[in-house]
Design an enzyme around this catalytic site. Structure first.
Site, PDB file in Angstrom:
ATOM      1  N   SER A 186       0.802  -1.222   0.000  1.00  0.00           N
ATOM      2  CA  SER A 186       0.000   0.000   0.000  1.00  0.00           C
ATOM      3  C   SER A 186       0.834   1.271   0.000  1.00  0.00           C
ATOM      4  CB  SER A 186      -0.931   0.004   1.216  1.00  0.00           C
ATOM      5  OG  SER A 186      -0.176  -0.019   2.411  1.00  0.00           O
ATOM      6  N   LYS A 206      -5.685   3.164   9.157  1.00  0.00           N
ATOM      7  CA  LYS A 206      -4.836   4.196   8.547  1.00  0.00           C
ATOM      8  C   LYS A 206      -5.454   5.578   8.699  1.00  0.00           C
ATOM      9  CE  LYS A 206      -2.897   0.921   5.210  1.00  0.00           C
ATOM     10  NZ  LYS A 206      -2.817   0.518   3.795  1.00  0.00           N
TER      11      LYS A 206
END
Length: 805
Positions: free
Chosen positions: A711, A754
Site C-alpha cells: 500500500s 490508517k
C-alpha cells in the site's frame, strides 16, 4: 468391734461429710479429707476417742459443708488411723459400725450433730426369709449378666442370714445412684428394704441383659469385620501371587456400568470400541504397560459427556443485551454476531435442521487488545454455555489437536476432546485463540487438522486418534481469533467468516476507559469511586501521550499503575480523602510518555511524504524520505523493507520515469542543475533525462522495524517525483494506495486504522484509492470522517497534482 463399747445413744458426735462414697456399716474404707471442718471433726474424734458419723453430701450442693447439704442418715464408726499427706490433705481409715441418723446440729465448727442409731424392724421372719431367697435368686441372675459380684461375695450372700447385712452388701456392690442408695439405706423396715432392692435388681437385670445383648452383637459384628478384613488381606496376597486382583475386577465392573449408562447417548462405533477395550483390559496382566495405557484410555473416554448439553434456550435478545453490556462501540461486529444467532434461533423455533450450517465458524480479526476474546466470553455468558479456550499460538504438533495414537506411554486425547471433557457438555463455546500463529513442523501441519475441525461438512465425524472413534462437533460453537488474517492458509480461511474488529478512535478509548476500565481497576485495587477522580483532559492526555496501541490493553495497564500509586498514597497519608488527577500532575503518576504518532507540520518539504501504514498495533503515519546523489540512475532502498515494498519502490521509480518522459511531470529549467544545463547546451540532451544523471536513495525511518505491504505505491511515487522535480510536498497530506506500472491507483486494506492514524496526526487531507472510497468509507468512524478531507484518486497524475506544490 461393737457399738456398745462407746457409750449410749442418742449422743453428740462429730460429722464428716463425704462427696464420693456412700458407706455401709460393715465397710472399712480410707477417707481423704481436705475440708477444714472434716479435718477438725476427725481430730476431735481421735482426741476424745469418740465415734464419728460419715454422711454423704446431697447431689447438686454448692460445695459448702452445711448441715442442710448432707443426708440426715449416715454410718457411725470409728477412726482407726490418721495420716497427714504432703499436699495438705489428711487420710483416715474409717470402720463403719451401724446406721444412724442426725437429729439436729449442735455445732458448725467443728461440725457436731446429735445422732441416734437406726434400729431395724424385723416383723415376720418367714416372709423375710422368702424375700431373702428371691434376692439371692436375682443376685445369681444378675451375676450371670454382669460383673458386680465376685465369687467370695456371692458365697457370703448365700451363707449369711442377717437380712440387713445382706441388703447392705448387695447395695454396696451394685451401681446405685445416691438417691436410690439413700432410700434403701435410711429405711428401717427390713421388708420394705427388700422390696426396694428387688425392684432395683429386676431393673438392673433387664438393663444388663440388654447391654450384654448389644455388646454381643457389636462384638460379633466387629469380629465379622475383622475376619472379613483378615480374609480379604489374605486373598489379596494370594491373588497377588497368582497375578489376579479383586480390586481390579471391581474397577472393570465400574467401567462396564459407566459404559452401559451412556450407551443410549453415544454412537454404536464408540460403544463397540470402548467395550472392546474394557474386555481387552480384563484379560491383561495388571502389571503390564499395556494395562496401564488401556486403563488411562478408559478413564478418559468414559469422562466424555456423551449426550450432555446446556439446556438454556437460545435467545438472540440475551446475546444482544450481553454484548452491549460488556462492550462499547463495535457496532458492525455486534450486528453480525446477533444476525448469526438470530438465524440459529429462528431455525430452532421452526424445527428446521440444517447440519451443514450448524457449526458455522466466526473469526474475530484485529489488532491486540480490541476485545476479540472478550466478545467470545460475552457470547458464552449470554448462552449460559461453558467456555473452553484453546491457545493455538506456536502450536506445531498436529497430535495436539487430533490426539496422540495409543502407541506409547504418555499418549493423550487432543485439545478438542479435552475441552469437551472439561466443559462437561457437548455444546460448549470453544475459542481458538491466535489461529493465525499456528506453525508447521516435522510433526505435521496443525492447520490441516483445523480444516476438519472447523468444516461444518466434516466435523460431525471428527476422529480423535487417541479415541479411535468419531465425535460429533456440530453443536459446538467455534470462535476463532486472529491478528493477521493474511497469515492464515487459504483453505482454512475459506472455512471461516471473518468479523474485523478495527482500532478504537481516541474518543472510543475515552468512553471505554470511563465506563469499564476505571471502575474495574478501582475495584481490583480496593479503591472506592469517591477516592479517585480523573479529569477529562487528563484522561485524554493519558490516552494520547502515554499509550500506543490499537486496543485498550496498555491503557488498562496504565490505569492499574495509577491505581497502585493512589492506593499507596492513601495508606501513607491517612488524612487524604481523595486523589484528583489532572493534566498538571499526570507526570507524578506515570513515568514517561509514549509519543504515539508525530504531529504534522504545515510547511511543505522536498523529498518527504506522509504514507499511511497498517501495523499489528493499529495504523501509523510512515514518513518516506528521499535524496538524490550524482550517479547513473540507480535506486537504493533502506529501512528494513520487505520484498513487496521494495517492488513497490521499483514500480514507483519506473512510473515516475514514464511521467517525466511523457512530460506529464514537468521539470522546469530553474529546477535543472547547472552542470546539466551546460551539457544540454552542448549535447542537446532533453531535460526529461534528469533521472539518468542521479542515483536516488529512498529511506523509510525507524530502520530497525521490518516494514512490508502493498500500500506504499503512491507515496513512493510522490517522494521520487518530488526529489527529481525539486518540487515540495504538502506536509499536511497523507496517502495510501498501491500503483500499477500504467499509473492506476489500486485499492488497499486496513483503511480504518490508517485513517485513524491520520486523524491522530492532525492531517487535514488524505488521498485514498477510488475503490476504497466507494466501498469502505461508511465503516470509518464519523469523528474521523468529519476531521479529514478524504479525496479519492484513481490515477497517479491526480495524486501528484494534489501533493506537489
Amino acid at each position: 468391734m461393737n457399738l456398745s463399747n462407746y457409750g449410749e445413744f442418742p449422743a453428740d458426735i462429730p460429722v464428716i461429710a463425704e462427696d464420693e462414697l456412700f458407706l455401709y456399716p460393715f465397710m472399712i474404707s480410707p477417707l481423704f479429707l481436705s475440708d477444714e471442718n472434716n479435718i477438725e471433726a476427725a481430730t476431735k474424734a481421735i482426741e476424745e476417742s469418740s465415734l464419728v458419723i460419715v454422711c454423704s453430701t446431697k447431689p447438686g450442693h454448692d460445695g459448702e459443708r452445711k448441715h442442710d447439704s448432707l443426708y440426715e442418715a449416715g454410718v457411725i464408726g470409728s477412726i482407726m488411723r490418721k495420716v497427714s499427706l504432703p499436699d495438705g490433705r489428711v487420710k483416715v481409715l474409717f470402720q463403719g459400725l451401724a446406721r444412724a441418723k442426725t437429729i439436729y446440729e449442735v455445732s458448725s465448727k467443728p461440725h457436731i450433730a446429735h445422732v441416734n442409731v437406726l434400729e431395724p424392724i424385723n416383723n415376720d421372719s418367714p416372709k423375710l426369709d422368702a424375700f431373702l431367697e428371691i434376692v439371692r435368686e436375682k443376685v445369681r441372675i444378675l451375676s450371670g449378666v454382669s460383673n458386680y459380684f465376685p465369687p467370695d461375695l456371692l458365697r457370703t450372700i448365700e451363707e449369711n442370714h442377717d437380712h440387713n447385712r445382706i441388703i447392705d452388701l448387695i447395695c454396696s456392690s451394685v451401681k446405685l445412684k445416691k438417691e436410690q442408695a439413700y432410700k434403701i439405706f435410711v429405711e428401717v423396715d427390713t421388708e420394705k428394704r427388700y422390696m426396694h432392692l428387688v425392684d432395683y435388681l429386676i431393673e438392673e437385670i433387664e438393663a444388663n441383659k440388654l447391654q450384654k445383648e448389644i455388646k454381643s452383637k457389636v462384638h460379633t459384628k466387629i469380629e465379622k469385620v475383622n475376619k472379613e478384613y483378615f480374609l480379604k488381606e489374605q486373598l489379596k496376597q494370594i491373588q497377588k501371587e497368582l497375578g489376579t486382583d479383586t480390586q481390579r475386577e471391581e474397577e472393570i465392573e465400574e467401567y462396564r456400568n459407566k459404559l452401559e449408562a451412556k450407551k443410549s447417548k453415544m454412537d454404536q462405533d464408540a460403544y463397540k470400541e470402548i467395550k472392546k477395550q474394557i474386555d481387552r483390559f480384563s484379560r491383561m496382566h495388571p502389571d503390564s504397560s499395556d494395562a496401564s495405557m488401556t486403563q488411562t484410555y478408559l478413564e478418559w473416554v468414559l469422562e466424555i459427556p456423551f449426550g450432555e448439553e446446556a439446556k438454556k434456550a437460545l435467545k438472540v435478545h440475551d446475546v444482544s443485551e450481553q454484548l452491549n453490556k460488556d462492550h462499547f462501540s463495535l457496532k458492525k461486529p455486534k450486528e453480525r454476531i446477533v444476525e448469526y444467532f438470530a438465524v440459529k434461533e429462528l431455525m430452532e423455533l421452526r424445527g428446521i435442521k440444517n447440519d451443514s450450517d450448524a457449526g458455522a465458524i466466526l473469526c474475530f480479526s484485529g489488532p491486540p487488545g480490541v476485545g476479540k476474546t472478550s466478545l467470545a466470553n460475552s457470547i458464552a455468558e449470554a448462552l449460559k454455555r461453558p467456555l473452553v479456550r484453546i491457545a493455538l499460538g506456536g502450536l506445531e504438533d498436529v497430535n495436539e489437536l487430533r490426539g496422540h495414537r495409543r502407541t506409547y506411554v504418555g499418549a493423550m486425547p487432543g485439545r478438542i476432546t479435552q475441552g469437551l471433557i472439561d466443559a462437561k457438555k457437548m455444546n460448549p463455546v470453544i475459542v481458538l485463540d491466535e489461529i493465525d500463529k499456528v506453525s508447521r513442523s516435522l510433526r505435521g501441519d496443525p492447520t490441516a487438522a483445523l480444516l476438519e475441525i472447523l468444516d461444518p461438512e466434516q466435523n460431525k465425524e471428527f476422529r480423535d486418534y487417541y479415541l479411535n472413534f468419531n465425535i460429533d462437533l456440530r453443536k459446538v460453537i467455534f470462535i476463532a481469533t486472529a491478528n493477521d488474517v493474511g497469515s492464515i492458509p487459504a483453505p482454512l480461511r475459506d472455512r471461516m467468516e471473518f468479523i474485523t474488529i478495527s482500532s478504537y478512535t481516541p474518543q472510543e478509548k475515552f468512553e471505554i476507559a470511563s465506563r469499564y476500565l476505571i471502575p474495574q481497576e478501582l475495584k481490583k485495587h480496593g479503591l472506592k469511586k469517591s477516592e479517585l477522580s480523573i479529569s477529562k483532559p487528563a484522561l485524554k492526555e493519558l490516552i494520547h501521550s502515554y499509550t500506543r496501541e490499537a486496543g485498550v490493553r496498555n491503557l488498562r495497564r496504565r490505569l492499574a499503575e495509577m491505581s497502585r500509586k493512589v492506593a499507596r498514597e492513601i495508606l501513607e497519608k491517612p488524612e487524604l480523602k481523595k486523589v484528583s488527577l489532572s493534566v498538571k500532575n499526570l507526570k507524578d503518576y506515570f513515568e514517561k510518555t509514549v509519543f504515539e504518532i508525530e504531529k504534522t507540520t504545515k510547511k511543505p518539504v522536498v523529498g518527504v511524504v506522509n504514507g499511511l501504514a497498517w501495523t499489528a498495533v493499529g495504523g501509523d503515519v510512515l514518513k518516506i524520505e528521499s535524496i538524490r546523489i550524482k550517479g547513473k540512475g540507480g535506486l537504493t532502498l533502506t529501512g528494513s523493507l520487505g520484498d513487496v515494498m521494495k517492488e513497490s519502490a521499483r514500480i514507483a521509480f519506473s512510473v515516475v520515469k514514464t511521467l517525466i518522459d511523457t512530460n506529464k511531470l514537468k521539470i522546469e529549467s530553474s529546477n535543472v542543475p547547472k552542470t546539466f544545463k551546460e551539457q544540454e547546451d552542448k549535447v542537446k540532451v532533453p531535460a526529461s533525462e534528469v533521472y539518468k544523471r542521479y542515483d536516488l536513495h529512498v529511506h523509510v525511518p525507524d530502520g530497525a522495524t521490518p516494514k512490508d505491504g502493498p500500500s506504499a505505491g503512491i507515496a513512493m511515487c510522490s517522494v521520487i517525483a518530488s526529489i527529481l522535480s525539486s518540487k515540495k510536498i504538502r506536509s499536511e497530506i497523507a496517502m495510501t494506495g498501491e500503483v500499477s506500472l500504467t499509473g492506476d491507483v489500486l485499492p488497499i486494506g486496513g483503511l480504518k486504522e490508517k485513517l485513524i492514524a491520520a486523524h491522530k496526526a492532525n492531517m487535514s487531507k488524505v488521498l485514498i484509492p477510488a475503490k476504497n472510497y466507494e466501498r469502505d468509507l461508511e465503516d470509518i468512524p464519523k469523528e474521523v470522517r468529519d476531521s479529514l478531507d478524504i479525496i479519492s484518486v484513481s490515477r497517479i497524475e491526480e495524486v501528484l497534482e494534489e501533493v506537489l506544490v
